[in-house]
Design a protein around this motif. Structure first.
Motif, PDB file in Angstrom:
ATOM      1  N   ILE A  49       0.824  -1.218   0.000  1.00 49.57           N
ATOM      2  CA  ILE A  49       0.000   0.000   0.000  1.00 49.57           C
ATOM      3  C   ILE A  49       0.857   1.266   0.000  1.00 49.57           C
ATOM      4  CG2 ILE A  49      -0.316   0.355   2.497  1.00 49.57           C
ATOM      5  CD1 ILE A  49      -3.499   0.529   1.068  1.00 49.57           C
ATOM      6  N   SER A  74       1.553  -5.220   6.000  1.00 55.00           N
ATOM      7  CA  SER A  74       0.382  -4.321   6.064  1.00 55.00           C
ATOM      8  C   SER A  74       0.235  -3.848   7.507  1.00 55.00           C
ATOM      9  CB  SER A  74      -0.879  -5.078   5.646  1.00 55.00           C
ATOM     10  OG  SER A  74      -1.259  -5.982   6.662  1.00 55.00           O
ATOM     11  N   VAL A  77      -5.054  -2.625   9.032  1.00 61.22           N
ATOM     12  CA  VAL A  77      -5.989  -1.738   8.332  1.00 61.22           C
ATOM     13  C   VAL A  77      -6.517  -2.525   7.129  1.00 61.22           C
ATOM     14  CG1 VAL A  77      -6.094   0.380   6.925  1.00 61.22           C
ATOM     15  CG2 VAL A  77      -4.713   0.347   9.021  1.00 61.22           C
ATOM     16  N   LYS A  78      -7.855  -2.530   6.949  1.00 57.71           N
ATOM     17  CA  LYS A  78      -8.463  -3.346   5.886  1.00 57.71           C
ATOM     18  C   LYS A  78      -7.874  -3.052   4.505  1.00 57.71           C
ATOM     19  CE  LYS A  78     -12.833  -5.292   7.058  1.00 57.71           C
ATOM     20  NZ  LYS A  78     -14.233  -5.440   6.738  1.00 57.71           N
ATOM     21  N   ALA A  79      -7.739  -1.757   4.180  1.00 59.28           N
ATOM     22  CA  ALA A  79      -7.256  -1.394   2.838  1.00 59.28           C
ATOM     23  C   ALA A  79      -5.840  -1.923   2.609  1.00 59.28           C
ATOM     24  CB  ALA A  79      -7.293   0.116   2.670  1.00 59.28           C
ATOM     25  N   ASP A  80      -5.000  -1.892   3.645  1.00 63.61           N
ATOM     26  CA  ASP A  80      -3.625  -2.416   3.528  1.00 63.61           C
ATOM     27  C   ASP A  80      -3.656  -3.907   3.241  1.00 63.61           C
ATOM     28  OD1 ASP A  80      -3.048   0.074   4.750  1.00 63.61           O
ATOM     29  OD2 ASP A  80      -1.325  -0.775   5.829  1.00 63.61           O
ATOM     30  N   GLU A  82      -6.110  -5.741   2.007  1.00 59.02           N
ATOM     31  CA  GLU A  82      -6.655  -6.032   0.664  1.00 59.02           C
ATOM     32  C   GLU A  82      -5.585  -5.794  -0.397  1.00 59.02           C
ATOM     33  OE1 GLU A  82     -10.003  -3.386   0.615  1.00 59.02           O
ATOM     34  OE2 GLU A  82     -11.120  -4.654   2.029  1.00 59.02           O
ATOM     35  N   CYS A  83      -4.848  -4.711  -0.237  1.00 60.40           N
ATOM     36  CA  CYS A  83      -3.804  -4.366  -1.206  1.00 60.40           C
ATOM     37  C   CYS A  83      -2.696  -5.435  -1.184  1.00 60.40           C
ATOM     38  CB  CYS A  83      -3.248  -2.987  -0.839  1.00 60.40           C
ATOM     39  SG  CYS A  83      -2.097  -2.338  -2.021  1.00 60.40           S
ATOM     40  N   ARG A  86      -3.938  -8.529  -2.939  1.00 63.86           N
ATOM     41  CA  ARG A  86      -3.954  -8.385  -4.420  1.00 63.86           C
ATOM     42  C   ARG A  86      -2.545  -8.545  -4.977  1.00 63.86           C
ATOM     43  NH1 ARG A  86      -7.229  -4.120  -3.722  1.00 63.86           N
ATOM     44  NH2 ARG A  86      -5.614  -2.600  -4.229  1.00 63.86           N
ATOM     45  N   THR A  98       0.748  -8.753   9.192  1.00 63.24           N
ATOM     46  CA  THR A  98      -0.050  -7.622   9.655  1.00 63.24           C
ATOM     47  C   THR A  98       0.105  -7.453  11.156  1.00 63.24           C
ATOM     48  OG1 THR A  98      -2.247  -6.604   9.564  1.00 63.24           O
ATOM     49  CG2 THR A  98      -2.213  -8.963  10.040  1.00 63.24           C
ATOM     50  N   TYR A 128      -9.221 -11.069   9.041  1.00 62.94           N
ATOM     51  CA  TYR A 128      -9.476 -10.599   7.671  1.00 62.94           C
ATOM     52  C   TYR A 128      -8.389 -11.119   6.724  1.00 62.94           C
ATOM     53  CZ  TYR A 128     -11.058  -7.455   3.978  1.00 62.94           C
ATOM     54  OH  TYR A 128     -11.547  -6.940   2.795  1.00 62.94           O
TER      55      TYR A 128
END
Ligand code: KIV
Ligand code: ZN
Length: 386
Positions: A49, A74, A77-80, A82-83, A86, A98, A128
């Motif tokens: 991220i 990460s 943090v959810k966005a981290d 997910e990134c 991916r 994480t 997550y």
């Protein structure tokens, strides 16, 4: 029984965070291929991220590296997460790393949360991450300064949420070896589900104790070491991979081994130093330019008679061609005669005595005497001109 220690290399993440050490995705791939050949179990490839370049680097390594696990960092943090997931999509073996700060210092003045909130965030992040990959490592940032009872609590919750590895970073390089070892033992003794996860140590070198702390962690039950080539990393650096690996090799009584092909250590050290603009200090253990050089007369005489008089590592073991005898004003006749022999000059005792007199005068003026200097001295010798 000999147990395996996982080597988790973070040269491309913690090492690469250092100002001036940044790498393009292609450069990261070049180093990652060498880390794979070295036999590293896990390569922490980056923090996806943080920038498009780092996302691309993790994606590239995930598609190209097949023998080592590729790990992406990460925050909790959810966005981290997910990134990271991916970026890791193409990996044969993927891990998401994480975590969150756990010391009072971090909880109160960085995160500004309650401890309960920190635990909730840790649990959510691990669960997550587990929806994307089977291998999730949880880090308790600043674990070195975190009270052991709270550390044990959050580690237990992270494992319950699905963490396969629990990282206990001494983020600020604060701990003493006994203290850090005792922290790992405390977790072994007080976390009821600890056997479901591998304990990892991640030490920084602010007080020069990163390697000692990592070894203390192994002696108390950690089975993964996070480290970097040449010990590069934030501030004073991270645990040096080559030091930990060679300590385990030289101390079989510890009953711990790694999969590292030690003959690759010196070549990769030079590659990383060059690509990351971070020269290796000459007296660096295992890979420094002087690690296999001998310059004082007493040591040189001993090494010429038997290398093991002053070397506990055979240079070939770490990919160095041979030990070197450096001629300085502290060198003796044995070393001088040895080097003259190497350039094809054989002298009688009397001749050597005369050459030695000229050698020490020159050596007092120059730091080191090279082969060319020796040839010049020989030209001035009457018996040599004949
Ligand atoms: O030093 C540290 O705490 C870290 C974590 C992000 C693992 O590098
Ligand atoms: Zn770190």
């Amino acid at each position: 029984m000999v147990e395996q220690v996982q080597i988790f290399d973070t040269t491309l993440r913690d090492g690469e965070q250092v100002p001036g050490c940044g790498l393009s995705p292609q450069r990261k791939l070049e180093i990652a291929k060498r880390l794979e050949a070295l036999g590293v179990d896990i390569i922490e490839a980056g923090f996806p991220i943080s920038s498009p370049g780092d996302f691309e680097a993790v994606r590239l390594l995930s598609s190209e590296i097949k023998n080592s696990t590729i790990c992406a960092l990460s925050r909790a943090v959810k966005a981290d997460i997910e990134c990271a997931a991916r970026a890791l999509e193409g990996a044969a073996k993927a891990r998401i790393h994480t975590g969150i700060g756990t010391s009072d210092q971090h909880v109160q003045t960085k995160l500004r949360m309650s401890r309960e909130e920190v635990v909730r965030r840790a649990v959510e992040a691990v669960s997550y991450a587990r929806t994307f990959v089977d291998d999730v490592e949880f880090y308790a940032e600043d674990a070195g300064r975190t009270p052991n009872d709270f550390l044990a609590h959050i580690v237990e919750k992270a494992i319950e949420a699905g963490a396969t590895v629990v990282n206990i970073p001494d983020t600020t390089g604060f701990c003493l070896p006994e203290e850090y070892g005792a922290k790992i033992k405390y977790l072994k003794d007080h976390v009821p589900n600890i056997e479901k996860a591998i304990i990892s140590s991640h030490c920084h070198n602010d007080l020069g104790l990163a390697t000692a702390n990592s070894i203390a962690s192994l002696r108390n039950g950690a089975r993964q070491i996070e480290c970097t080539i040449n010990g590069i990393g934030e501030r004073a650096g991270n645990t040096s991979l080559e030091e930990v690996v060679m300590i385990l090799k030289k101390h079989p009584e510890l009953n711990l081994e790694t999969r590292i092909n030690t003959q690759e250590l010196f070549p990769i050290s030079r590659l990383v130093a060059e690509r990351m603009n971070m020269p290796v200090q000459s007296n660096k253990a295992v890979v420094g330019a002087n690690a296999f050089s001998h310059s004082s007369g007493i040591h040189q005489d001993g090494v010429i008679k038997n290398r093991e008089n002053y070397e506990i590592i055979d240079p070939y073991e770490v990919g160095v061609n041979k030990s070197s005898i450096i001629l300085t004003a502290r060198s003796g006749r044995a070393a001088l005669n040895f080097r003259l022999g190497e350039i094809g000059i054989k002298l009688s005792k009397e001749e050597l005595e005369s050459v030695y007199g000229k050698f020490v005068v020159l050596a007092d003026q120059k730091h080191t005497i090279e082969d060319e200097d020796l040839r010049q001295i020989m030209v001035s010798e009457p018996h040599f001109q004949k």
